[in-house]
Design an enzyme around this catalytic site. Structure first.
Site, PDB file in Angstrom:
ATOM      1  CG  HIS A  55      -1.682  -0.979   1.304  1.00  0.00           C
ATOM      2  ND1 HIS A  55      -2.696  -1.568   0.467  1.00  0.00           N
ATOM      3  CD2 HIS A  55      -1.721  -2.066   2.415  1.00  0.00           C
ATOM      4  CE1 HIS A  55      -3.265  -2.914   0.801  1.00  0.00           C
ATOM      5  NE2 HIS A  55      -2.802  -3.028   1.975  1.00  0.00           N
ATOM      6  CG  HIS A 217      -6.136  -6.177   1.387  1.00  0.00           C
ATOM      7  ND1 HIS A 217      -7.031  -5.517   2.446  1.00  0.00           N
ATOM      8  CD2 HIS A 217      -4.852  -5.969   2.040  1.00  0.00           C
ATOM      9  CE1 HIS A 217      -6.195  -4.936   3.304  1.00  0.00           C
ATOM     10  NE2 HIS A 217      -5.045  -5.422   3.094  1.00  0.00           N
TER      11      HIS A 217
END
Length: 330
Positions: A55, A217
């Site tokens: 991320h 995700h």
């Protein structure tokens, strides 16, 4: 799969070597996989966060003055272990206690809780705030309750500024909780992401379809629709946020975030569409952020985060910050 890597199993290890080489503000413990601030301030509340890698710049890119003191880097899209979080907490502790900022994913919450208990055994006081800002779904593959997504960046920035200003642990926690209460996010995906260790896209998304409300995700969102133009897609991310929280007539920070593979030209185009919709609701954008702040590897798409602010929150947001991911005021 085409990636700039050596071996799939070494991506995080090799990336941490590069982070340490590139950023003079931080140190990296390569065994624990924790990035922590080189310059420590005695008696300052420590700010710790972390989560699965993939991320970036969240979380390691936000370690530095005015933001995080340490970040635990889990495996790709996988929660850091309690031992990693404990090590990060130890590095961040300079005597005034430590605040854990945790995205609402089951593994993250459990492992940060365990780390806080272990820290208490070492007489380190730890408080925790849970970020759960995603309006797309109430429960998902990874969570009980809403997912923690883009608002995490603003919680880390504002809580970090409060800690840098010398506020107490209780006061820093209260500021962080105020941000969590007043912020909401929504995202869309144009493509899947590819986890290096898996070697193929996480999910199948036809060229003429997009996912509305995607998780960071690759978790499913609200619905899958045919591709639309930016004007209509902006409505699809703004409307659910405004339906979930009363922003009408408010002052806000707006963050139009890229998911990793969306060109800046497209992000700015989308922000222009978003701004028109906010103007129509008499929502005053006091500060705007456009760019990649919390990504999902090579996913194409974007997310919008709105945070209702007052003078105090705006002052903390504007306070100096010096990290590789955010830097201003110095």
């Amino acid at each position: 799969m085409k990636k700039l890597i050596n071996a799939p199993e070494d991506v995080i290890k090799d990336a941490l070597i590069g982070i340490e080489a590139a950023d003079p503000r931080v140190l990296v413990d390569h065994e624990e996989r924790v990035i922590y601030r080189k310059e420590k301030v005695d008696g300052k509340v420590g700010i710790v966060s972390g989560g699965g890698s993939g991320h970036e710049p969240l979380h390691g890119g936000y370690v530095g003055k005015g933001m995080l003191d340490a970040a635990a880097a889990g495996e790709m899209f996988t929660s850091p272990t309690p031992d990693q979080v404990l090590f990060a907490t130890q590095q961040a502790n300079t005597g005034a206690g430590v605040l854990h900022i945790v995205k609402n994913y089951t593994g993250d919450v459990m492992n940060f809780d365990m780390a806080a208990e272990m820290a208490a055994d070492e007489d380190i006081r730890v408080e925790t705030v849970i970020v759960a800002d995603d309006v797309a779904v109430e429960d998902s593959t990874f969570t009980a309750g809403r997912r923690g997504v883009g608002l995490t960046v603003l919680v880390e920035k504002i809580a970090g500024a409060a800690a840098e200003a010398g506020q107490s642990l209780d006061d820093v926690k209260a500021v962080a909780e105020k941000v969590c209460k007043n912020g909401r996010s929504m995202g869309i995906a144009l493509t899947s992401c590819t986890v290096p260790a898996v070697g193929h896209p996480t999910f199948d998304l036809p060229d003429d379809e997009i996912e509305i409300g995607i998780g960071i995700h690759g978790e499913p969102g609200r619905e899958r629709i045919k591709l639309e133009d930016a004007h209509h897609l902006a409505q699809r991310i703004v409307t659910p946020i405004l339906e979930d929280f009363d922003f009408e007539g408010s002052r806000v920070i707006a963050m139009l975030n890229g998911m990793g593979a969306t060109p800046l030209a497209e992000l700015y185009l989308m922000y222009g569409e978003v701004k028109q919709l906010l103007d129509a609701e008499s929502i005053s954008v006091e500060r705007a952020m456009v760019g990649n702040y919390i990504t999902s590897l090579d996913m194409a798409g974007c997310s919008l985060t709105l945070l209702k602010v007052d003078d105090d929150l705006l002052r903390l947001f504007d306070a100096p910050v010096n990290t590789s991911g955010l830097r201003w005021g110095e």
